[in-house]
Design a protein around this motif. Sequence first.
Motif, PDB file in Angstrom:
ATOM      1  N   ARG A  72      12.140 -14.222 -17.273  1.00  0.00           N
ATOM      2  CA  ARG A  72      12.946 -14.570 -16.012  1.00  0.00           C
ATOM      3  C   ARG A  72      12.344 -15.731 -15.114  1.00  0.00           C
ATOM      4  O   ARG A  72      12.408 -16.828 -15.015  1.00  0.00           O
ATOM      5  CB  ARG A  72      14.042 -13.488 -15.735  1.00  0.00           C
ATOM      6  N   GLY A  73      10.991 -15.134 -14.442  1.00  0.00           N
ATOM      7  CA  GLY A  73      10.739 -16.038 -13.734  1.00  0.00           C
ATOM      8  C   GLY A  73      11.103 -16.683 -11.667  1.00  0.00           C
ATOM      9  O   GLY A  73      11.085 -16.952 -11.396  1.00  0.00           O
ATOM     10  N   ARG A  74      11.949 -15.133 -11.432  1.00  0.00           N
ATOM     11  CA  ARG A  74      13.016 -14.992 -10.461  1.00  0.00           C
ATOM     12  C   ARG A  74      11.976 -13.239  -9.793  1.00  0.00           C
ATOM     13  O   ARG A  74      12.304 -12.972  -9.972  1.00  0.00           O
ATOM     14  CB  ARG A  74      14.049 -14.327 -10.161  1.00  0.00           C
ATOM     15  N   TYR A  75      11.031 -14.360  -9.098  1.00  0.00           N
ATOM     16  CA  TYR A  75      10.582 -13.362  -8.371  1.00  0.00           C
ATOM     17  C   TYR A  75      10.704 -13.031  -7.304  1.00  0.00           C
ATOM     18  O   TYR A  75      11.461 -14.186  -6.160  1.00  0.00           O
ATOM     19  CB  TYR A  75       8.667 -13.637  -8.511  1.00  0.00           C
ATOM     20  N   PRO A  76      10.396 -11.954  -5.939  1.00  0.00           N
ATOM     21  CA  PRO A  76      10.706 -11.557  -4.860  1.00  0.00           C
ATOM     22  C   PRO A  76      10.206 -12.683  -3.701  1.00  0.00           C
ATOM     23  O   PRO A  76       9.234 -13.391  -3.736  1.00  0.00           O
ATOM     24  CB  PRO A  76      10.282 -10.757  -3.910  1.00  0.00           C
ATOM     25  N   HIS A  77      10.295 -13.092  -2.797  1.00  0.00           N
ATOM     26  CA  HIS A  77       9.762 -14.033  -1.673  1.00  0.00           C
ATOM     27  C   HIS A  77      10.093 -13.817  -0.072  1.00  0.00           C
ATOM     28  O   HIS A  77      10.653 -12.987   0.442  1.00  0.00           O
ATOM     29  CB  HIS A  77      11.151 -15.406  -1.466  1.00  0.00           C
ATOM     30  N   ASN A  78       8.705 -13.616   0.004  1.00  0.00           N
ATOM     31  CA  ASN A  78       8.516 -12.463   1.352  1.00  0.00           C
ATOM     32  C   ASN A  78       9.199 -13.731   2.727  1.00  0.00           C
ATOM     33  O   ASN A  78       8.198 -14.764   2.578  1.00  0.00           O
ATOM     34  CB  ASN A  78       7.112 -11.829   2.155  1.00  0.00           C
ATOM     35  N   HIS A  79      10.154 -13.521   3.170  1.00  0.00           N
ATOM     36  CA  HIS A  79       9.954 -14.091   4.897  1.00  0.00           C
ATOM     37  C   HIS A  79       9.977 -13.668   5.817  1.00  0.00           C
ATOM     38  O   HIS A  79      10.280 -14.677   6.842  1.00  0.00           O
ATOM     39  CB  HIS A  79      12.144 -14.560   4.745  1.00  0.00           C
TER      40      HIS A  79
END
Length: 275
Positions: A72-79
């Motif tokens: 799927r390629g949707r990984y978490p992003h650290n803001h």
Amino acid sequence: MKTVIVLLAALVALSGARSAAPPSADDERARVRAHLEGVLEQLRTSPPAGLDAAQRAARAETIEWLAEYTERGRYPHNHVTAVTSPIFVDPHGTPCAVGYLLLRSGEHALVDRIVRTDNRVRVADLAGDEQLGRWLRERGITLEEAARIQPVYEPAGDPGRDPGVSPFTAVSIGVSALTAGVSMYAVSAGESARAAGWVEPLAVAGVVGHGALLMSLYTRDEYPGWAPWVHGAGVLLGALTLRAATAPTEPEPGERSIQVAPILAPDRFGLTLRW
């Protein structure tokens, strides 16, 4: 109006101060995907000894879930930090790989507790968590394998790390600087700004640029949290700059006028009656 323009110019210019962005989203996504593909190969070819039939079946199912997550390629992003670091569930609700596996198996309470306790925890540091340990045993996964699923991140503040600037951030800074600079000139120059032929086209460029960047956020899974605010303010700032640069001169004392015109380029499309 001058006060509004100055305040908005300051807000838009702040995008330059937020340039310490992580590596581009595409680069980080490719890195995480390559890591997960390598872990999948290890999980498939090197199962731990002593698993019973139920554990082997649960392990195979868990590996398939991980393959789905990877594809799927949707990984978490650290803001939260300017350097890459683990995050269990990001502000958009996107879980990390281990979090995804837990959620797929119904362990919502465990994921919620981990997020509340330490959303940037490393899986290896959860060795003493009894609930996670039970889940790992049931799924036929060792703690070492679960920790291996989590990508490796360089420590924060590592002087050898160059976080770089993403293309989106670089363009944001350029468009923001253009819009803020033109608007500040329009305020300070007053009548001279109206006579300068370059103010109006540059203000239009700022509106179009910020509008395009704002619309592009709808196609991005990951983006800096400040971006919608900066580019929304940039559209408004550019419109106000155009209004200030193209507004007709003030009427003479004793003269009255009525103007019906759009906010953009009223001298071209508006109607002004004076008497």
